[in-house]
Design an enzyme around this catalytic site. Structure first.
Site, short mmCIF file in Angstrom:
data_model
loop_
_atom_site.label_atom_id
_atom_site.label_comp_id
_atom_site.label_asym_id
_atom_site.label_seq_id
_atom_site.Cartn_x
_atom_site.Cartn_y
_atom_site.Cartn_z
N PHE A 128 0.86 -1.19 0.00
CA PHE A 128 0.00 0.00 0.00
C PHE A 128 0.89 1.23 0.00
O PHE A 128 1.61 1.49 0.96
CB PHE A 128 -0.95 0.06 1.21
CG PHE A 128 -1.86 1.26 1.12
CD1 PHE A 128 -3.05 1.19 0.42
CD2 PHE A 128 -1.49 2.48 1.68
CE1 PHE A 128 -3.87 2.32 0.29
CE2 PHE A 128 -2.30 3.60 1.55
CZ PHE A 128 -3.50 3.52 0.87
N ASP A 170 9.40 3.14 1.94
CA ASP A 170 8.18 3.87 2.28
C ASP A 170 7.97 3.73 3.78
O ASP A 170 7.41 2.74 4.25
CB ASP A 170 6.99 3.32 1.49
CG ASP A 170 5.67 4.02 1.85
OD1 ASP A 170 5.66 4.80 2.82
OD2 ASP A 170 4.66 3.77 1.15
N LYS A 187 2.40 11.09 7.07
CA LYS A 187 1.59 10.85 8.27
C LYS A 187 2.08 11.61 9.50
O LYS A 187 1.81 12.78 9.63
CB LYS A 187 1.47 9.34 8.50
CG LYS A 187 0.63 8.69 7.38
CD LYS A 187 -0.03 7.38 7.75
CE LYS A 187 -1.10 7.02 6.73
NZ LYS A 187 -0.71 6.01 5.77
C1 PLP Z 1 -0.90 6.05 4.31
C2 PLP Z 1 0.19 5.51 3.49
C3 PLP Z 1 0.49 6.07 2.23
C4 PLP Z 1 -0.34 7.15 1.59
O1 PLP Z 1 -0.41 8.32 2.36
P1 PLP Z 1 -1.60 9.37 2.08
O2 PLP Z 1 -1.22 10.54 2.92
O3 PLP Z 1 -2.87 8.72 2.52
O4 PLP Z 1 -1.59 9.67 0.62
C5 PLP Z 1 1.58 5.55 1.55
N1 PLP Z 1 2.32 4.56 2.05
C6 PLP Z 1 2.06 4.00 3.25
C7 PLP Z 1 2.93 2.91 3.76
C8 PLP Z 1 0.98 4.44 4.01
O5 PLP Z 1 0.69 3.87 5.17
#
Ligand code: PLP
Length: 408
Positions: free
Chosen positions: A145, A233, A262
């Site tokens: 994700f 990520d 985040k």
């Molecule tokens: C939440 C998340 C995203 C996307 O972030 P948004 O601010 O919702 O666009 C990307 N990678 C990971 C691992 C995430 O948990």
């Protein structure tokens, strides 16, 4: 199913009538929050064991972050990058230092930062590595994700995220997460075109999947040997959640590129960033990439306070210590049979409920009735990721509610 009061019912009905139904929220309508607690429109209190998917690592309305935001609101909030502003240099310098890197490219949301990392890797591939134009490939893992844009969902393996959004962006190779041999084979197959490997060090949305020991270190070694960028990520796993600043640290891994988001915005504003070397991020020239809101003064002021808080190590320490307690308690529940498997690190757990006890959604609703908010994912899995500021007694109380719900 759950007991909602009149004001909540009205608010939910109005939201249903006038909003796109791209979410299925629990039937709770939050009106205020502080620390690890939220209060709904009827005055009921709930313990937040989700923390905005780790956007609220420092709790709701953390005093230091609110003060930093308020002070900045009284000075200047937005300039666009057409002009310099006086918080920008400090933000970039401090964030680079926290990451042990040189260069920062600020954006707003996680998905934008992932898009930025992809653009950066491709451009680095063409300009620095010498990949033939238009041929760059990026290796990703299944069950990933990384966000919701067209390009990002193009390499998702989740049919719900992907279906009906084509045509899809090409240029991605998907390998099984945690399988080093598959990674090596993909790197060899794409030698000459592969510019990057993009991975979550722990897969959050997939159910808090921790890769087998040695996987991240192995990927680091393979990518180093082949001159391929390792993009981590750490949008959800980073900034304290796992008990360290970055989840990659558990394997002594330093990637080429961190993608952050985040918690970087302190639960106040969206702040994301790509952090890397001057060589890698140096491929961008004026006018070639940008964002109106990226690196704005308010975002920088809040993120600077977040970085200062992380530099103390206090939050990482708390996540490690309370996380050990959390995982000990969840392991005990697993021995009792109500829980099939628990995964995670620090204050972060994916809990697979024994299916006869209910779906993840049902468990979440029953927990809500008892004043505890969590989020389900993939069938019978619930995620537990409280704000790192949660008190031990509050955490224990939340776990007692989970025990009670599972005993039903
Ligand atoms: C939440 C998340 C995203 C996307 O972030 P948004 O601010 O919702 O666009 C990307 N990678 C990971 C691992 C995430 O948990």
């Amino acid at each position: 199913m759950t007991s909602t009061d009149r004001p909540s019912e009205r608010a939910i009905a109005a939201a249903e009538a006038h909003s796109a139904h791209n979410y299925h929220p629990l039937p709770v309508v939050v009106a205020s929050a502080e620390g690890a607690w939220m209060t709904d429109v009827a005055g009921r209190r709930y313990l937040d064991l989700l923390a905005g998917y780790s956007a609220l690592n420092f709790g709701h309305r953390n005093r230091r972050l609110i003060d930093a935001a308020k002070a900045q609101l009284e000075r200047v909030t937005l300039t666009s990058r057409a002009f310099h502003h006086d918080r920008f240099a400090a933000f970039c310098t401090e964030l680079a230092a926290l990451c042990g890197m040189e260069t920062v490219l600020p954006m707003n949301t996680g998905a934008e930062a992932i898009e930025t990392a992809i653009k950066t890797a491709r451009k680095w591939g063409y300009r620095v590595k010498g990949v033939p134009d238009g041929q760059a490939r990026i290796i990703v893992a299944d069950n990933n994700f990384h966000g919701r844009t067209i390009t990002i969902i193009s390499f998702s393996t989740d049919p719900e995220a992907r279906a009906d959004h084509g045509p899809y962006t090409p240029g991605f190779d998907i390998v099984p997460y945690g399988d080093l041999a598959a990674m090596e084979a993909a790197l060899d197959a794409g030698a000459g075109e592969t510019v990057a490997v993009l991975l979550e060090p722990i897969q959050g949305e997939a159910g808090v999947l921790v890769p087998p020991p040695g996987y991240l270190a192995g990927v680091r070694e393979l990518t180093r040997q082949r001159g391929v960028l390792f993009i981590a990520d750490e949008i959800q796993s980073g900034l304290g959640r796992t008990g360290k600043t970055f989840a990659c640290e558990y394997e002594g891994v330093v990637p080429d590129v961190y993608v952050l988001g985040k918690a970087l915005g302190g639960g106040v504003v969206p702040v994301s960033a790509v952090v890397s070397s001057a060589e890698v991020l140096g491929v961008h020239r004026p006018g070639e990439h940008g964002s109106t809101f990226g690196g704005n003064p308010l975002a920088c002021a809040v993120a600077l306070e977040v970085i200062a808080m992380l530099r103390t190590g206090e939050f990482q320490g708390r996540a490690a210590e309370l996380g050990e307690h959390l995982h000990r308690e969840l392991a005990r529940m697993a021995r009792g049979g109500a829980v099939e498997e628990v995964r995670g690190r620090g204050l972060w757990a994916g809990v697979d409920i024994e299916p006869s006890r209910g779906t993840g959604r049902q468990i979440s609703e029953r927990l809500m009735d008892r004043g505890v908010l969590v989020k389900d994912t993939h069938g019978s899995t619930i995620r537990i990721a409280p704000p790192l500021v949660i008190g031990k007694e509050d955490l224990d109380w939340g776990l007692d509610q989970l025990r009670a719900v599972l005993a039903q």
